[in-house]
Design a protein around this motif. Structure first.
Motif, PDB file in Angstrom:
ATOM      1  N   ARG A   1      40.879  46.448  38.759  1.00  0.00           N
ATOM      2  CA  ARG A   1      40.801  47.904  38.700  1.00  0.00           C
ATOM      3  C   ARG A   1      42.201  48.513  38.755  1.00  0.00           C
ATOM      4  NH1 ARG A   1      35.434  49.594  42.213  1.00  0.00           N
ATOM      5  NH2 ARG A   1      34.218  47.722  41.776  1.00  0.00           N
TER       6      ARG A   1
ATOM      7  N   HIS B   1      39.045  44.306  42.853  1.00  0.00           N
ATOM      8  CA  HIS B   1      39.941  45.468  42.937  1.00  0.00           C
ATOM      9  C   HIS B   1      41.252  45.236  42.207  1.00  0.00           C
ATOM     10  CE1 HIS B   1      37.536  48.028  45.513  1.00  0.00           C
ATOM     11  NE2 HIS B   1      37.221  46.967  46.243  1.00  0.00           N
TER      12      HIS B   1
ATOM     13  N   PRO C   1      24.593  41.550  37.146  1.00  0.00           N
ATOM     14  CA  PRO C   1      25.748  40.941  37.830  1.00  0.00           C
ATOM     15  C   PRO C   1      26.289  39.708  37.115  1.00  0.00           C
ATOM     16  CG  PRO C   1      24.062  41.530  39.427  1.00  0.00           C
ATOM     17  CD  PRO C   1      23.442  41.695  38.068  1.00  0.00           C
TER      18      PRO C   1
ATOM     19  N   ALA D   1      27.802  46.294  36.617  1.00  0.00           N
ATOM     20  CA  ALA D   1      27.736  45.981  38.054  1.00  0.00           C
ATOM     21  C   ALA D   1      29.118  46.184  38.664  1.00  0.00           C
ATOM     22  CB  ALA D   1      27.242  44.557  38.276  1.00  0.00           C
ATOM     23  N   PRO D   2      29.465  47.408  39.017  1.00  0.00           N
ATOM     24  CA  PRO D   2      30.814  47.675  39.533  1.00  0.00           C
ATOM     25  C   PRO D   2      31.162  46.881  40.778  1.00  0.00           C
ATOM     26  CG  PRO D   2      29.341  49.556  39.875  1.00  0.00           C
ATOM     27  CD  PRO D   2      28.636  48.614  38.959  1.00  0.00           C
ATOM     28  N   GLU D   3      30.146  46.490  41.570  1.00  0.00           N
ATOM     29  CA  GLU D   3      30.433  45.740  42.795  1.00  0.00           C
ATOM     30  C   GLU D   3      30.980  44.347  42.514  1.00  0.00           C
ATOM     31  OE1 GLU D   3      26.229  44.734  41.602  1.00  0.00           O
ATOM     32  OE2 GLU D   3      27.479  46.544  41.665  1.00  0.00           O
ATOM     33  N   VAL D   4      30.797  43.864  41.290  1.00  0.00           N
ATOM     34  CA  VAL D   4      31.266  42.527  40.920  1.00  0.00           C
ATOM     35  C   VAL D   4      32.738  42.549  40.493  1.00  0.00           C
ATOM     36  CG1 VAL D   4      30.959  40.686  39.201  1.00  0.00           C
ATOM     37  CG2 VAL D   4      28.967  41.723  40.289  1.00  0.00           C
TER      38      VAL D   4
END
Length: 219
Positions: free
Chosen positions: A215, A212, A173, A206-209
């Motif tokens: 993205r 959006h 992360p 760590a895609p949750e970090v």
């Protein structure tokens, strides 16, 4: 039998270790400042913010050996509670208590980097932190992010690349957070191809970090 002073010193060391494992239900007056600090870390790990703040406040007595560390911890708790003004006051008090504390400069710099109109001070504070702890990738990350927020994306990208290179052994992360800051600097510089490359690395780590908005921007 041990002399009283030796016994008390040994007991306090043992008690200090157990505070990290089990919250002691004892009279606070029996605990030394270091023990209050250790118990505060325990409470903070359990998100018991009120008790953590109380212990850190007690550990930050005027002559306490961990005064600066306790104040930094207080600032961190205030940030988690979305109270930036109290956090700023704690970090500034930590700097006054220990001008050699890189963490105090670093955390205050990151806080101010998020505050409109105070990014120049954030850059200055981050440079102070880097002078005190030049090998720390998190400090480099703070400086890079502050430069980005201060409208200096080219210099920010250079600093953040160094932070990313030194963070290979940091938790995923942390590496992803640095990568996200670097993506923003690359986008600001118009280097979209570099931004996409770093973005993919952040998503792998760590895609949750990854926020959006990035993205959507780099679809």
């Amino acid at each position: 039998l041990l002399p009283q002073k030796i016994f008390e010193a040994a007991w306090r060391r043992a008690d200090h270790r157990w505070i990290l494992v089990l919250p002691p239900e004892v009279d606070d007056r029996l605990l030394a400042p270091d023990e209050r600090f250790a118990r505060g870390v325990f409470h903070e790990s359990r998100a018991d913010w009120a008790r953590a703040l109380a212990d850190y406040q007690a550990a930050a007595g005027a002559d306490a050996p961990r005064r600066a560390a306790a104040l930094v911890r207080m600032g961190n708790v205030w940030m988690r509670r979305s109270r930036p003004e109290e956090a700023e006051a704690a970090y500034r008090a930590a700097i006054r208590a220990a001008p050699e504390s890189a963490q105090a400069y670093n955390n205050l710099a990151m806080l101010l980097a998020e505050t409109a109109g105070r990014t120049e001070e954030a850059v200055r504070l981050a440079r102070n932190a880097l002078a005190l702890d030049p090998a720390n990738p998190r400090v480099l990350d703070t400086l890079g992010y502050a430069l980005y927020k201060n409208g200096q994306p080219r210099e920010a990208a250079d600093v953040l690349e160094r932070a990313r290179g030194r963070a290979r052994w940091q938790p995923a992360p942390v590496q992803a957070e640095i990568a996200v800051h670097l993506v923003r600097a690359h986008v600001a510089n118009g280097d979209v191809h570099l931004a996409r490359e770093v973005f993919r690395d952040a998503m792998r780590l760590a895609p949750e970090v990854v926020p959006h908005d990035l993205r959507e921007l780099l679809k």
